[in-house]
Scaffold this active site. Structure first.
Site, mmCIF file in Angstrom:
data_model
loop_
_atom_site.group_PDB
_atom_site.id
_atom_site.type_symbol
_atom_site.label_atom_id
_atom_site.label_comp_id
_atom_site.label_asym_id
_atom_site.label_seq_id
_atom_site.Cartn_x
_atom_site.Cartn_y
_atom_site.Cartn_z
ATOM 1 N N ASP A 199 45.726 37.364 44.367
ATOM 2 C CA ASP A 199 44.870 38.523 44.091
ATOM 3 C C ASP A 199 43.887 38.771 45.236
ATOM 4 O O ASP A 199 42.676 38.789 45.047
ATOM 5 C CB ASP A 199 44.128 38.308 42.770
ATOM 6 C CG ASP A 199 43.372 39.555 42.336
ATOM 7 O OD1 ASP A 199 43.860 40.665 42.610
ATOM 8 O OD2 ASP A 199 42.287 39.411 41.738
ATOM 9 N N GLU B 3 46.146 27.484 41.763
ATOM 10 C CA GLU B 3 46.866 28.074 40.636
ATOM 11 C C GLU B 3 48.375 28.158 40.845
ATOM 12 O O GLU B 3 48.999 29.205 40.651
ATOM 13 C CB GLU B 3 46.303 29.460 40.298
ATOM 14 C CG GLU B 3 44.874 29.425 39.793
ATOM 15 C CD GLU B 3 44.382 30.788 39.307
ATOM 16 O OE1 GLU B 3 45.152 31.765 39.391
ATOM 17 O OE2 GLU B 3 43.231 30.874 38.838
ATOM 18 N N TYR C 7 39.107 31.910 32.526
ATOM 19 C CA TYR C 7 38.412 33.195 32.404
ATOM 20 C C TYR C 7 38.352 33.606 30.932
ATOM 21 O O TYR C 7 38.865 34.649 30.542
ATOM 22 C CB TYR C 7 39.126 34.256 33.248
ATOM 23 C CG TYR C 7 38.951 34.049 34.727
ATOM 24 C CD1 TYR C 7 37.882 34.616 35.414
ATOM 25 C CD2 TYR C 7 39.844 33.265 35.454
ATOM 26 C CE1 TYR C 7 37.709 34.421 36.777
ATOM 27 C CE2 TYR C 7 39.686 33.068 36.816
ATOM 28 C CZ TYR C 7 38.612 33.642 37.473
ATOM 29 O OH TYR C 7 38.442 33.437 38.822
ATOM 30 N N GLU D 289 36.706 27.949 39.020
ATOM 31 C CA GLU D 289 36.566 29.402 38.948
ATOM 32 C C GLU D 289 36.162 29.797 37.541
ATOM 33 O O GLU D 289 36.641 29.207 36.563
ATOM 34 C CB GLU D 289 37.873 30.138 39.301
ATOM 35 C CG GLU D 289 38.273 30.125 40.747
ATOM 36 C CD GLU D 289 39.545 30.942 40.998
ATOM 37 O OE1 GLU D 289 39.822 31.886 40.216
ATOM 38 O OE2 GLU D 289 40.266 30.635 41.967
#
Length: 570
Positions: free
Chosen positions: A131, A373, A426, A462
């Site tokens: 991303d 990831e 997240y 994160e």
């Protein structure tokens, strides 16, 4: 085309913005006459700080090197190519290809659109599974430099706490007959230790240790190790001198703590990107200095080089300011099963060799990260990461190794091999969007499951939420500055409980907004920064600033001057 810079945003040509394929750079330079006259004893080197992704370089029409991979330096001895042409410009030509395949790092794939009713002939797109924007170009400085024909090729320094030893190894190329002398100087220029020969130990009495920012009143202390080589070659006495900054510090990991110089260290910092308007990923000194001033203002003591190695100049500042670094290779977006095969693995090992050779002597680098990831739930991931991590440890036994996971704790095949668990999550953003109330339960469960399974310290590597600058909502709604603040506070309440046990760090995603591919979930890039892309603070920046200075002040080791300074800043 300026160098250093990404080429994508410089022109008004929309086809260059998303261009995939070969581009060509060429430049002519006049070399000093003395470089061309002493052809036996002078070695001329052409060095690139980095270029993305695959490079072929010619000098005066002669190919001198190829290099695969962005973000790391490469160089070639061009002495034989430039001799015998004084006063004639030296022509440097670079062919650069930014195509990503399943076996590059990061991986990608080219997809051809064969439906002629919808796409032009030979139409294709570059698919990526990360991303951030696939900026391309010659991103870091290109230099020409010289050494003698017998020269210092490499220096490796490690430090130990027992009797404070600086252990060194020096590699000399060009002759087997030479002499080496070493002098270690403090910041006042006083020689504190001397040595000779290609390997040995320097004992430092009453040393000034390298401490992180806000952990000591004098962070980032570095000595200077001067290495001097002398050799006879072609009837001449040759001398090569290299001065290496050295920070004396130790790193150790227990089941619940991360220790620097024997004291617990808590990562309160950020993830970053090399990304800015117009220049893309091109190195820019004013931008770099602005970022470091913001880091210090924020009270951040650390960052991760997400998701690739950063410029050497950035790492120099980390060493000098005491900013702790988790140094990550470009292993991002490893999602396809074919990216876990032997071809990808061999390239990954080479990339780790290049990264460690570049950054192994940096006191700011306390841990290597071999991926971000990856699809580590896939069966081949176990062997893959076992091999990469073992290789990394063999190259550098002095630092712990990790990779950053977003896979369920019960499915991750790579986690058994890391020293520290780094986990991204997240909650109430990509999962249960809009439901802030689920964060305490889900985050607590995440930590407890990981620790119960592996008994290793954990970093929340994160977490975060997008916020559009100036968009406000009360009650907090997604994409507002209030929602970003509220999410941070929910995470922080859990961090404060678990850092008393085994959580050793928190790194916000992200330091600043950054560009991504176009998509329906991205409005001119990723907006999870606590600063805008132009480095202006959002509301969340003040939440983090207050928190980070508070954490720093809770350390009894901080002197009163720093504590009072922190209160004044708030």
């Amino acid at each position: 085309m300026p160098v250093p810079a990404s080429f994508n945003d410089i022109t008004q040509d929309p086809s260059l913005e998303n261009y995939i394929g070969w581009v060509w750079y060429e430049k002519e330079v006049l070399l000093p006459l003395r470089w061309l006259q002493d052809d036996l004893n002078t070695r001329v080197v052409l060095r690139f700080g980095s270029a993305h992704y695959y490079s072929i370089v010619w000098v005066n029409g002669v190919q001198v090197m190829e290099h695969e991979g962005g973000h790391l330096p490469f160089e070639a001895d061009i002495s034989s190519v430039i001799q015998g042409s004084p006063g004639v410009p030296c022509r440097i030509t670079v062919a650069l290809n930014n195509t990503l395949t399943p076996h590059t790092l990061p991986p990608g794939s080219i997809q051809y659109m064969n439906d002629k009713t919808r796409y032009p002939k030979n139409y294709f797109v570059q698919n990526i599974r990360f991303d951030f924007f696939n900026y391309a170009g010659i991103h870091r400085p290109v230099v020409l430099y010289t050494t003698p024909s017998v020269y210092i090729d490499d220096i490796t320094v490690t430090t130990t706490s027992s009797e404070t030893m600086v252990q060194y190894q020096v590699s000399v190329v060009g002759s087997t007959v030479y002499s080496l002398s070493l002098s270690l100087r403090d910041q006042e220029g006083k020689v504190v230790a001397t040595g000779d020969g290609p390997a040995g130990e320097l004992k430092v009495l009453n040393p000034n240790l390298w401490w992180p920012y806000l952990m000591h009143e004098n962070p980032g202390y570095r000595y200077s190790l001067e290495v001097k080589m002398q050799a006879q070659a072609n009837g001449a006495l040759l001398e090569d001198v290299y001065t290496l900054p050295v920070g004396i510090r130790t790193v150790h990991v227990t089941s619940t703590q991360f220790l620097i110089n024997g004291r617990p260290f808590y990562f309160h910092g950020v993830n970053k990107h090399e990304d800015a308007d117009i220049r893309g990923k091109g190195f820019d000194w004013p931008l770099v200095m602005k970022d470091f001033n913001l880091l210090r203002w924020l009270g951040a003591n650390s960052f991760r080089t997400s998701h690739y190695p950063y410029a050497e100049e950035i790492m120099d500042l980390c060493d000098a300011y005491g900013i702790v670094v988790i140094d990550e290779c470009p292993g991002v977006g490893i999602k396809m099963s074919e990216s876990f095969g032997n071809k990808s693995l061999q390239h990954h090992l080479v990339v780790m060799e290049e990264l460690i050779r570049r950054d192994k002597n940096r006191p700011s680098v306390v841990m290597w990260s071999v991926a971000n990831e990856p699809a580590s739930e896939l069966p081949p991931a176990g062997y893959y990461f076992k091999t990469v991590i073992a290789h990394t440890k063999a190259l550098d036994p002095s630092r712990p190794v990790t990779f950053v996971t977003d896979v369920n704790y019960a499915l991750d095949h790579g986690a058994p091999y890391v020293d520290v668990i780094c986990v991204n999550s997240y909650f109430s953003w990509y999962h249960d969007p809009g439901h802030l109330e689920v964060i305490p339960l889900q985050l607590t469960t995440q930590f407890e499951n990981w620790y119960k399974t592996y008994q290793k310290p954990i970093i929340q590597s994160e977490y975060g939420a997008d916020s559009v600058p100036g968009l406000h909502s009360d009650p907090p709604l997604m994409f507002s500055e209030e929602y970003q603040k509220a999410m941070l506070r929910e995470y922080h309440s859990v961090f404060d409980k678990k850092r008393k046990e085994y959580v050793i760090g928190e790194l916000i995603w992200n330091f600043a907004d950054f560009m991504t591919n176009q998509g329906t979930t991205r409005v001119l890039g990723n907006k999870k920064g606590i600063f805008t892309r132009q480095r202006q603070p959002k509301s969340a920046a003040f939440v983090l600033r207050e928190r980070y200075w508070k954490i720093a002040n809770e350390s009894s080791c901080l002197p009163p001057i720093i504590k009072s300074h922190a209160l004044f800043l708030k």
